[in-house]
Design a protein around this motif. Structure first.
Motif, PDB file in Angstrom:
ATOM      1  N   HIS B 133       0.820  -1.214   0.000  1.00  0.00           N
ATOM      2  CA  HIS B 133       0.000   0.000   0.000  1.00  0.00           C
ATOM      3  C   HIS B 133       0.854   1.263   0.000  1.00  0.00           C
ATOM      4  O   HIS B 133       0.495   2.262  -0.629  1.00  0.00           O
ATOM      5  CB  HIS B 133      -0.960  -0.004   1.200  1.00  0.00           C
ATOM      6  CG  HIS B 133      -2.184  -0.832   0.978  1.00  0.00           C
ATOM      7  ND1 HIS B 133      -2.152  -2.208   0.975  1.00  0.00           N
ATOM      8  CD2 HIS B 133      -3.471  -0.485   0.735  1.00  0.00           C
ATOM      9  CE1 HIS B 133      -3.377  -2.671   0.743  1.00  0.00           C
ATOM     10  NE2 HIS B 133      -4.193  -1.637   0.599  1.00  0.00           N
ATOM     11  N   SER B 136       2.069   1.688  -3.555  1.00  0.00           N
ATOM     12  CA  SER B 136       1.038   2.244  -4.445  1.00  0.00           C
ATOM     13  C   SER B 136       0.766   3.706  -4.108  1.00  0.00           C
ATOM     14  O   SER B 136       0.483   4.515  -5.001  1.00  0.00           O
ATOM     15  CB  SER B 136      -0.247   1.409  -4.403  1.00  0.00           C
ATOM     16  OG  SER B 136      -0.689   1.247  -3.088  1.00  0.00           O
ATOM     17  N   LEU B 139       3.451   5.724  -5.802  1.00  0.00           N
ATOM     18  CA  LEU B 139       3.151   5.859  -7.242  1.00  0.00           C
ATOM     19  C   LEU B 139       2.064   6.911  -7.463  1.00  0.00           C
ATOM     20  O   LEU B 139       2.153   7.731  -8.380  1.00  0.00           O
ATOM     21  CB  LEU B 139       2.704   4.508  -7.819  1.00  0.00           C
ATOM     22  CG  LEU B 139       3.768   3.413  -7.848  1.00  0.00           C
ATOM     23  CD1 LEU B 139       3.179   2.100  -8.351  1.00  0.00           C
ATOM     24  CD2 LEU B 139       4.956   3.821  -8.713  1.00  0.00           C
ATOM     25  N   PHE B 140       1.060   6.901  -6.596  1.00  0.00           N
ATOM     26  CA  PHE B 140      -0.017   7.900  -6.649  1.00  0.00           C
ATOM     27  C   PHE B 140       0.585   9.306  -6.467  1.00  0.00           C
ATOM     28  O   PHE B 140       0.252  10.250  -7.210  1.00  0.00           O
ATOM     29  CB  PHE B 140      -1.021   7.595  -5.528  1.00  0.00           C
ATOM     30  CG  PHE B 140      -2.391   8.203  -5.692  1.00  0.00           C
ATOM     31  CD1 PHE B 140      -2.666   9.180  -6.637  1.00  0.00           C
ATOM     32  CD2 PHE B 140      -3.434   7.786  -4.869  1.00  0.00           C
ATOM     33  CE1 PHE B 140      -3.928   9.734  -6.764  1.00  0.00           C
ATOM     34  CE2 PHE B 140      -4.708   8.330  -4.984  1.00  0.00           C
ATOM     35  CZ  PHE B 140      -4.945   9.310  -5.925  1.00  0.00           C
ATOM     36  N   CYS B 164      -5.338  11.532  -3.063  1.00  0.00           N
ATOM     37  CA  CYS B 164      -4.000  11.016  -2.774  1.00  0.00           C
ATOM     38  C   CYS B 164      -3.664  11.214  -1.290  1.00  0.00           C
ATOM     39  O   CYS B 164      -3.130  10.307  -0.640  1.00  0.00           O
ATOM     40  CB  CYS B 164      -2.990  11.737  -3.659  1.00  0.00           C
ATOM     41  SG  CYS B 164      -1.313  11.168  -3.459  1.00  0.00           S
ATOM     42  N   TYR B 167      -5.662   8.781   0.889  1.00  0.00           N
ATOM     43  CA  TYR B 167      -5.114   7.427   0.770  1.00  0.00           C
ATOM     44  C   TYR B 167      -3.827   7.320   1.589  1.00  0.00           C
ATOM     45  O   TYR B 167      -3.613   6.339   2.315  1.00  0.00           O
ATOM     46  CB  TYR B 167      -4.854   7.086  -0.700  1.00  0.00           C
ATOM     47  CG  TYR B 167      -4.332   5.690  -0.912  1.00  0.00           C
ATOM     48  CD1 TYR B 167      -5.176   4.595  -0.792  1.00  0.00           C
ATOM     49  CD2 TYR B 167      -2.989   5.462  -1.204  1.00  0.00           C
ATOM     50  CE1 TYR B 167      -4.711   3.306  -0.968  1.00  0.00           C
ATOM     51  CE2 TYR B 167      -2.509   4.177  -1.386  1.00  0.00           C
ATOM     52  CZ  TYR B 167      -3.364   3.106  -1.265  1.00  0.00           C
ATOM     53  OH  TYR B 167      -2.891   1.832  -1.430  1.00  0.00           O
TER      54      TYR B 167
END
Lengths: 73, 190
Positions: B133, B136, B139-140, B164, B167
């Motif tokens: 997580h 990712s 990357l976001f 973003c 998250y």
């Protein structure tokens, strides 16, 4: 310059972030100190984690925005 | 305003997007909740024998990254583009540092592997799922940074930055529970 797009309270918003960080740091230090000094305080550590999570949800994730539908861009 | 116009307004889409994101976060939290239940049920009052200092350092790194993520969102919400870019870069760097600390150092120095016993299986499953997580999330962040550098966000429209940020904070909240569960609660298993 981007003064025309600035909303009031930018400084206050930055300051709130700093205060939240300090509170989270103190709670993390307390969590670590308690675990090292007094083993077996599982419930206290869980309670501290819940408080920390609540602070992040409220101040950083703005959970009330989705409930009240406030804070439009 | 007609019903069609109201439904295609940015504000309407924004409130729908927010609801969708929170439903996703809620569903994802069940994955981590399941891992926490596995840790409590399978390990009980035992915990993996880990480097305490490293655990405290990676936890602090993730907390500080959440602060900078919040700063990036606050900055773009106030039209402060430069601060938004700088804070986003710092957040991504701290996220990568967290990954290096957990996967690059903790996994390599741990005295047990994932197949050694139940303690190893639980530890690598929990940290592995969380690290995925974080990856990712990084990357976001890189996508948001790229779009930010191209001037895609403004004080009025920056939903991707908000998504973003939420998250990223969610990943932080998960670690807030994983840190005591793996490093602090219980007696180190030999």
């Amino acid at each position: 310059m981007n003064n025309q797009t600035e909303k009031p309270g930018k400084g206050a918003a930055y300051m709130q972030g700093i205060i939240v960080l300090v509170v989270l740091a103190v709670l993390t230090g307390a969590e670590y100190g308690l675990a090292v000094a007094i083993p077996g305080l599982s419930m206290v550590l869980i309670a501290i984690a819940l408080v920390k999570a609540g602070i992040v949800l409220y101040f950083f994730m703005h959970i009330m925005r989705v409930i009240r539908e406030e804070g439009g861009h | 305003m007609s019903v069609e116009a109201a439904h295609s307004s940015y504000q309407f889409k924004l409130s729908n997007n927010r609801l969708g994101l929170w439903l996703f976060i809620l569903s994802d939290s069940f994955v981590f909740g399941g891992l926490m239940v596995a840790r409590i049920y399978l390990l009980g009052d035992k915990r993996p024998e880990l480097d305490q200092l490293l655990g405290l350092i990676v936890t602090s790194v993730l907390l500080v990254s959440s602060f900078f993520m919040n700063r990036a969102e606050t900055a773009i919400a106030h039209g402060d583009r430069r601060n938004f870019i700088v804070s986003t870069i710092i957040t991504a760097v701290l996220g990568i540092s967290f990954l290096v600390g957990v996967v690059g150092v903790e996994w390599r120095t741990a005295q047990f592997g994932p197949s050694k016993d139940v303690v190893g299986a639980v530890f690598y499953m929990m940290t592995g799922m969380h690290a995925f997580h974080v990856l990712s999330g990084v990357l976001f962040l890189i996508i948001v940074l790229r779009n930010g550098l191209r001037g895609h966000y403004s004080a009025e429209k920056h939903w991707a930055v908000e998504a973003c940020a939420n998250y990223w904070h969610f990943v932080d909240v998960v670690w807030i529970f994983f840190y005591p569960a793996l490093y602090l609660i219980g007696i180190p298993a030999k």
